[in-house]
Enzyme design. Structure first.
Site, short mmCIF file in Angstrom:
data_model
loop_
_atom_site.label_atom_id
_atom_site.label_comp_id
_atom_site.label_asym_id
_atom_site.label_seq_id
_atom_site.Cartn_x
_atom_site.Cartn_y
_atom_site.Cartn_z
N ARG A 1 -4.96 -1.62 -7.63
CA ARG A 1 -5.37 -1.82 -9.02
C ARG A 1 -4.18 -1.85 -9.98
O ARG A 1 -4.23 -2.49 -11.03
CB ARG A 1 -6.38 -0.75 -9.44
CG ARG A 1 -7.76 -0.94 -8.83
CD ARG A 1 -8.75 0.07 -9.39
NE ARG A 1 -8.35 1.43 -9.11
CZ ARG A 1 -8.70 2.12 -8.03
NH1 ARG A 1 -9.49 1.58 -7.12
NH2 ARG A 1 -8.26 3.34 -7.85
N GLU B 1 -4.36 15.42 -0.60
CA GLU B 1 -5.20 16.60 -0.41
C GLU B 1 -5.35 16.88 1.09
O GLU B 1 -5.21 18.02 1.54
CB GLU B 1 -6.57 16.33 -1.05
CG GLU B 1 -7.39 17.58 -1.29
CD GLU B 1 -8.78 17.22 -1.83
OE1 GLU B 1 -9.60 18.14 -1.91
OE2 GLU B 1 -9.01 16.04 -2.17
#
Lengths: 171, 171
Positions: free
Chosen positions: B59, B96
């Site tokens: 993006r 994460e």
């Protein structure tokens, strides 16, 4: 050599032996040449009453969003599976080995849309043909397909015989 | 609600339960709002003697290439491993769960470059911080980082404390 072609770098044996990869990053890094390329991409289609430009992940996002910007219309991304967060329409298509999929948001385009499809390169035409079919599944019309580079020897244009196809640099 | 924010769609539980995904496709499809967003992204940095805009796959290619276009400088893509065909500089960073990598062509930027980093969204800031480090590995200087959306509650800005950080929409 053409001005644009001088800013395309050929990388031998990428991503695998025997492939002469056409690297568009020198073109994209040169703002004057990039402007020339984008204007040439859209030039034949400026009077086509376009409502959107569609571009394929990921290099198609660069040329597609710039083409949309210059045409004053919106940009619609086609993405690989699992990337678009809302409800999608999808299409599978064959590659040399195996298959691939493309997705578009179901509300991205509709029957009042007239679309220019943009990508950096057309090779066998499989991705472009699947993209056109996906756009048509949403009811939109393809005004044309425009590519920076066309690998003529792969005859990708044959898969797009229904459409108006334009490309800037031929190998 | 802010004009731009009205064109961001929140998708609950994407890509996994508990995440409120911020969908920028309605913004990108609206040429007037897209123009507003890109001009706001670059506005603080227009007098910063920029030589390039850097954007992250995928993006970031949309907003980054449009920002580069409006600034009149080149666009440099940062990509996932194995996508850039020429020699690359790369960086690994923690997510994460597990880790990720970003690559840039070694000749994309150098010590005379002053760069604006653009992405659609800053969350934990891990990707943006790694991108800045990667750009600095090539000898270039970061003039600033600009994001369409900032998830304030994830404190990603803390990882970019060395840099000038600008964002348009805060959640």
């Amino acid at each position: 050599m053409d001005q644009l072609e001088a800013h395309i770098r050929t990388i031998p044996d990428f991503p695998k032996p025997g492939i002469q990869f056409k690297d568009i990053t020198p073109l994209v890094k040169n703002p004057v040449m990039l402007r020339l390329a984008v204007h040439q991409l859209i030039h034949p289609f400026v009077d086509q009453k376009l409502t959107a430009v569609v571009g394929m992940e990921a290099r198609g996002f660069i040329f597609g969003s710039l083409a949309a910007w210059e045409l004053g219309v919106g940009f619609v991304p086609l993405r690989k599976p699992g990337k678009l967060p809302y409800d999608v329409q999808s299409i599978s298509y064959d590659l040399e080995y195996g298959s691939a999929q493309l997705e578009v948001h179901i509300d991205a385009l509709g029957k009042n849309d007239r679309v220019l499809l943009i990508d950096d390169l057309i090779a066998t035409g499989g991705t472009a043909a699947a993209s056109c079919e996906l756009i048509e599944k949403l009811g939109a019309e393809i005004a044309g397909c425009s590519f920076v580079i066309e690998l003529d020897f792969l005859n990708g244009r044959d898969k797009l015989s229904k459409y108006w196809v334009h490309s800037l640099i031929h190998y």
